[in-house]
Motif scaffolding. Structure first.
Motif, PDB file in Angstrom:
ATOM      1  N   TRP A 134      20.782  34.607   0.904  1.00  0.00           N
ATOM      2  CA  TRP A 134      19.863  34.344   0.028  1.00  0.00           C
ATOM      3  C   TRP A 134      18.734  33.643   0.503  1.00  0.00           C
ATOM      4  O   TRP A 134      17.342  33.857   0.317  1.00  0.00           O
ATOM      5  CB  TRP A 134      20.368  33.881  -1.382  1.00  0.00           C
ATOM      6  CG  TRP A 134      21.225  34.920  -2.135  1.00  0.00           C
ATOM      7  CD1 TRP A 134      22.662  35.129  -1.984  1.00  0.00           C
ATOM      8  CD2 TRP A 134      20.895  35.825  -2.980  1.00  0.00           C
ATOM      9  NE1 TRP A 134      22.931  36.435  -2.712  1.00  0.00           N
ATOM     10  CE2 TRP A 134      21.842  36.707  -3.312  1.00  0.00           C
ATOM     11  CE3 TRP A 134      19.441  35.946  -3.604  1.00  0.00           C
ATOM     12  CZ2 TRP A 134      21.651  37.545  -4.296  1.00  0.00           C
ATOM     13  CZ3 TRP A 134      19.215  37.247  -4.627  1.00  0.00           C
ATOM     14  CH2 TRP A 134      20.402  37.949  -4.712  1.00  0.00           C
ATOM     15  N   ALA A 135      19.148  32.432   1.026  1.00  0.00           N
ATOM     16  CA  ALA A 135      18.022  31.331   1.620  1.00  0.00           C
ATOM     17  C   ALA A 135      17.212  32.530   2.653  1.00  0.00           C
ATOM     18  O   ALA A 135      15.934  32.225   2.637  1.00  0.00           O
ATOM     19  CB  ALA A 135      18.516  30.385   2.228  1.00  0.00           C
ATOM     20  N   LEU A 143      15.719  36.228   0.478  1.00  0.00           N
ATOM     21  CA  LEU A 143      14.901  36.377  -0.968  1.00  0.00           C
ATOM     22  C   LEU A 143      13.487  36.286  -0.801  1.00  0.00           C
ATOM     23  O   LEU A 143      12.701  36.803  -1.579  1.00  0.00           O
ATOM     24  CB  LEU A 143      15.630  35.141  -1.677  1.00  0.00           C
ATOM     25  CG  LEU A 143      15.135  35.056  -3.317  1.00  0.00           C
ATOM     26  CD1 LEU A 143      15.628  36.552  -4.181  1.00  0.00           C
ATOM     27  CD2 LEU A 143      15.573  34.314  -4.161  1.00  0.00           C
ATOM     28  N   PRO A 144      12.736  35.299   0.095  1.00  0.00           N
ATOM     29  CA  PRO A 144      11.204  35.108   0.055  1.00  0.00           C
ATOM     30  C   PRO A 144      10.761  36.609   0.346  1.00  0.00           C
ATOM     31  O   PRO A 144       9.728  37.083  -0.213  1.00  0.00           O
ATOM     32  CB  PRO A 144      10.890  34.466   1.263  1.00  0.00           C
ATOM     33  CG  PRO A 144      12.195  33.445   1.311  1.00  0.00           C
ATOM     34  CD  PRO A 144      13.320  34.399   0.906  1.00  0.00           C
ATOM     35  N   LEU A 199      10.528  38.501  -2.948  1.00  0.00           N
ATOM     36  CA  LEU A 199       9.498  37.644  -4.000  1.00  0.00           C
ATOM     37  C   LEU A 199       8.164  37.791  -3.232  1.00  0.00           C
ATOM     38  O   LEU A 199       6.994  38.372  -4.278  1.00  0.00           O
ATOM     39  CB  LEU A 199       9.667  36.260  -3.908  1.00  0.00           C
ATOM     40  CG  LEU A 199      11.206  35.996  -4.362  1.00  0.00           C
ATOM     41  CD1 LEU A 199      11.240  34.418  -4.253  1.00  0.00           C
ATOM     42  CD2 LEU A 199      11.098  36.358  -6.136  1.00  0.00           C
ATOM     43  N   ILE A 200       7.770  37.813  -1.952  1.00  0.00           N
ATOM     44  CA  ILE A 200       6.246  37.726  -1.482  1.00  0.00           C
ATOM     45  C   ILE A 200       5.831  39.295  -1.704  1.00  0.00           C
ATOM     46  O   ILE A 200       4.748  39.689  -1.922  1.00  0.00           O
ATOM     47  CB  ILE A 200       6.303  37.468  -0.054  1.00  0.00           C
ATOM     48  CG1 ILE A 200       6.811  36.099   0.125  1.00  0.00           C
ATOM     49  CG2 ILE A 200       4.814  37.531   0.621  1.00  0.00           C
ATOM     50  CD1 ILE A 200       7.030  35.647   1.528  1.00  0.00           C
ATOM     51  N   TYR A 247       5.998  38.992   7.095  1.00  0.00           N
ATOM     52  CA  TYR A 247       5.829  37.939   6.504  1.00  0.00           C
ATOM     53  C   TYR A 247       6.201  36.477   7.023  1.00  0.00           C
ATOM     54  O   TYR A 247       5.858  35.579   6.300  1.00  0.00           O
ATOM     55  CB  TYR A 247       6.635  38.265   5.152  1.00  0.00           C
ATOM     56  CG  TYR A 247       5.933  39.261   4.396  1.00  0.00           C
ATOM     57  CD1 TYR A 247       4.545  39.313   4.115  1.00  0.00           C
ATOM     58  CD2 TYR A 247       6.846  40.374   3.693  1.00  0.00           C
ATOM     59  CE1 TYR A 247       4.185  40.438   3.073  1.00  0.00           C
ATOM     60  CE2 TYR A 247       6.257  41.078   2.895  1.00  0.00           C
ATOM     61  CZ  TYR A 247       5.031  41.184   2.577  1.00  0.00           C
ATOM     62  OH  TYR A 247       4.406  42.203   1.604  1.00  0.00           O
ATOM     63  N   TYR A 248       7.249  36.570   7.858  1.00  0.00           N
ATOM     64  CA  TYR A 248       7.752  35.189   8.383  1.00  0.00           C
ATOM     65  C   TYR A 248       7.064  34.543   9.414  1.00  0.00           C
ATOM     66  O   TYR A 248       7.011  35.046  10.456  1.00  0.00           O
ATOM     67  CB  TYR A 248       9.330  35.531   8.488  1.00  0.00           C
ATOM     68  CG  TYR A 248      10.218  35.661   7.376  1.00  0.00           C
ATOM     69  CD1 TYR A 248       9.810  35.587   6.060  1.00  0.00           C
ATOM     70  CD2 TYR A 248      11.490  35.533   7.545  1.00  0.00           C
ATOM     71  CE1 TYR A 248      10.469  35.835   4.937  1.00  0.00           C
ATOM     72  CE2 TYR A 248      12.342  35.468   6.549  1.00  0.00           C
ATOM     73  CZ  TYR A 248      12.018  35.796   5.083  1.00  0.00           C
ATOM     74  OH  TYR A 248      12.629  35.797   3.958  1.00  0.00           O
ATOM     75  N   MET A 279      10.665  30.121   9.176  1.00  0.00           N
ATOM     76  CA  MET A 279      11.228  31.152   8.144  1.00  0.00           C
ATOM     77  C   MET A 279      12.202  31.926   9.084  1.00  0.00           C
ATOM     78  O   MET A 279      13.130  32.740   8.583  1.00  0.00           O
ATOM     79  CB  MET A 279      10.400  31.753   7.248  1.00  0.00           C
ATOM     80  CG  MET A 279      10.207  31.179   6.072  1.00  0.00           C
ATOM     81  SD  MET A 279      11.692  30.561   5.215  1.00  0.00           S
ATOM     82  CE  MET A 279      12.425  32.174   4.766  1.00  0.00           C
ATOM     83  N   LEU A 324      15.307  30.997   9.886  1.00  0.00           N
ATOM     84  CA  LEU A 324      16.302  31.080   8.910  1.00  0.00           C
ATOM     85  C   LEU A 324      16.759  32.363   8.492  1.00  0.00           C
ATOM     86  O   LEU A 324      18.051  32.737   8.337  1.00  0.00           O
ATOM     87  CB  LEU A 324      15.670  30.534   7.601  1.00  0.00           C
ATOM     88  CG  LEU A 324      16.406  29.994   6.616  1.00  0.00           C
ATOM     89  CD1 LEU A 324      17.460  29.000   6.876  1.00  0.00           C
ATOM     90  CD2 LEU A 324      15.924  29.590   5.266  1.00  0.00           C
TER      91      LEU A 324
END
Lengths: 65, 537
Positions: free
Chosen positions: B192-193, B196-197, B200-201, B325-326, B330, B333
């Protein structure tokens, strides 16, 4: 019972470390990708840190059962 | 080969923190493992939220995440059937109706239950089939991991395999099932960590759900509306195939009899916790599509050429979004989340293999009356051997990649016959020991035969093929078991006490508030499931 309270503690340690590393890197290096104008490292680092602290508090609290 | 990402120092720090963490967990748990019960069953002492998350994560591997995102981009919301009707009813059934038999009989493994209910031959058949299947699966996922990390960040194939196999070996050999379960729970939160972004993004930048849907082909937002006939949807299946093949046979076969997941429920601290394990897992299972299907839809909306261009296969849906996106940080992660799910998936296979090998093969047929300590040592050696075989399989897979595809497909419906054996054994007390054995054997042989002798083009799509093959393998087992049971001698009722519905006590939770009672929680899950299916009709 003790060791399974430890799992909450273990998770809190991992997420606090990740929150700090990610948040600091975000604050210092201000990384971004061309398509995203948001310091996602900083903000997501804060989210991870908060999550870690919640688990830390939960692990210190007395078990409910 | 040119890698898709370039990992920075901060990304490597995040990955190294994870390795240090899992090894640390193994060392902390080492001193707490004394008996066989500790090593193989976590001392039957774990609360339900932990076993519940582990139950779910044991199945939430990185391959599944990449594959389901790809499938989301290719087929749309239809893919969600794998998470809802294709998982939830089976999980609730396991918790409500099967757990009382599994847990109360005090068995240590699924094959051991088969021995109590049927006979030694049925146990041996299942133990050997399961041990072979599990250790091969573990090798296949090791191979896929090395391949993916080679493509994504240019890591060497050999280094990826050796480092991750070594880490898994150390932490499982030290902490046994508890290590494995802890890492599965940590993996659940890491996934999830790390991911999840992306939804959302992605949803934000596309203007929300409606904005995303307006850029997708018509019908991509529906679960059932286009299932009237196989020709009306991209997956090539009809509603009957989904309900019988996926919803009933495939899903019940996997979630109720696969020892990899059932082992997590046996580690629970009491019967109520064991029953709650799959029910808690069901709550979380229902929201996993946020992490996999929605990113698949986002990928299709942002990269309309995906799947139709040589350097943009559907399997790259998630990696392409990460690359878009990252930033560094990130990225680390996100990679850690994938690494964690590979490693915990492998650890889960290794622990299940170790238990079945030690209790159902070694103790049953090789050395019957050794000390508990002897079996714990044997378990630790089995971890070493299991990991070595996995590495061997991984290199074999590298030489013959298409053989691995066959095996994965075959395994995907291998549990269907076993589910029939369990269903008849638990709910029809006239099922005889030899009825169970011959039915199971016929189903397994039937599954092989259906796979190798039916031409692939008989089915409108590979998924449709799996659904129908699973269904027919299940039918074969039911028919053969019933026929053989009618002409062979059954067990006496007193031998079946606690193993068969109708000859066992039902647990009574009337003293507990509703939110602690398995029945009420399962009903709540079911209502949510129906609501979701109507909302995305």
């Amino acid at each position: 019972m003790n060791r399974f309270l430890d799992l909450r503690f273990m998770i809190s340690v991992l997420f606090i470390v990740y929150g700090v590393v990610l948040g600091l890197y975000g604050a210092v290096a201000d990384p971004h990708t061309p398509s995203l104008h948001l310091n996602i490292d900083l903000w997501w680092g804060v989210v991870c840190l908060v999550f870690g602290i919640v688990f830390l508090i939960a692990s210190l609290a007395k078990p409910s059962e | 080969m040119h890698a898709l990402f370039h990992a920075n120092a901060v990304d490597y720090i995040i990955i190294l923190v994870y390795f240090a963490f899992v090894l640390g967990v193994g060392f902390v748990l080492r001193n707490r493992v004394r008996t066989g019960e500790d090593f193989f069953l976590s001392g039957r002492s774990i609360p339900a939220w932990i076993t519940g998350l582990a139950f779910l994560s044991a199945n939430l591997g990185a391959l599944e995440i990449l594959g389901m995102t790809a499938s989301g981009a290719e087929y749309g919301m239809l893919t969600t059937h794998f998470y809802w009707i294709g998982a939830i009813p089976a999980m609730l059934f396991l918790g409500l109706y099967m757990m009382p038999f599994y847990y109360v009989s005090k068995v240590r493994s699924v094959p051991e239950f088969l021995k109590l209910r049927y006979n030694e031959a049925t146990r041996a058949l299942n133990a050997i089939a399961f041990a072979v299947m599990t250790v091969l699966t573990s090798g296949i996922s090791l191979y896929s991991m090395a391949l993916i990390f080679q493509i994504l960040i240019g890591w060497s194939f050999d280094t990826s395999i050796l480092v991750s196999a070594l880490v898994v070996l150390i932490y499982v050999a030290l902490g046994g099932l508890t290590s494995s379960i802890f890492n599965e729970v940590v993996q659940f939160f890491l996934i999830w960590a790390g991911l999840l972004p992306i939804p959302l993004i992605g949803l934000h930048s596309l203007g929300g759900w409606q904005g995303m849907m307006s850029r997708l082909p018509a019908g991509f937002g529906h679960l059932w509306a286009n299932l009237g006939s196989p020709s009306h949807n991209p997956m090539g299946i009809g509603w009957l195939g989904v309900v019988l093949g996926l919803g009933f046979v495939l899903s019940f076969g996997y979630w109720t009899t696969d020892f990899l997941v059932v082992q997590r429920t046996l580690a629970a601290k009491d019967l109520r916790a064991a029953q709650l394990t799959p029910i808690y897992a069901a709550f979380f299972k229902m929201i996993v599509p946020i992490l996999v299907i929605i990113p698949g839809l986002i990928a299709l909306a942002i990269f309309p050429k995906i799947g139709h261009s040589p350097n943009m296969s559907y399997n790259l849906a998630l990696p392409l979004l990460i690359a878009k996106y990252y930033p560094p940080g990130m990225l680390g992660l996100g990679l850690t989340a994938m690494l964690a799910s590979f490693m915990s998936g492998m650890a889960g296979n290794v622990t299940a293999f170790t238990t079945v090998w030690t209790y159902d093969i070694y103790q049953a047929y090789i050395k019957k009356d050794a000390s508990d300590k002897h079996y714990v040592n044997m378990g630790r050696w089995a971890v070493v051997v299991g990991v070595i075989i996995s590495i061997g399989t991984a290199y074999f897979a590298a030489g013959f990649p298409s053989v691995m595809d066959y095996m994965q497909t075959l395994f995907s419906f291998f549990n269907a016959p076993l589910f029939a054996t369990f269903l008849l054994g638990m709910f029809w007390k006239k099922t005889t020991p030899w009825g169970g054995f011959w039915g199971l054997l016929a189903g397994i042989v039937g599954a092989f035969a259906l796979y190798f002798f039916l031409p692939a083009h008989m089915f409108s799509s590979p998924d449709a093929g799996n659904f129908w093959r699973a269904w027919w393998a299940w039918v074969i087992t039911v028919v053969v078991t019933v026929l053989v049971s009618l002409v062979t001698k059954g067990k006496r009722p007193e031998e079946l006490e606690g193993l068969v519905y109708g000859l066992s006590k039902r647990p009574d939770y009337s003293g507990y508030p509703w939110y602690k009672r398995p029945g009420y929680l399962a009903a709540l899950v079911f209502v949510i499931l129906v609501g979701l299916n109507i909302a995305f009709w």
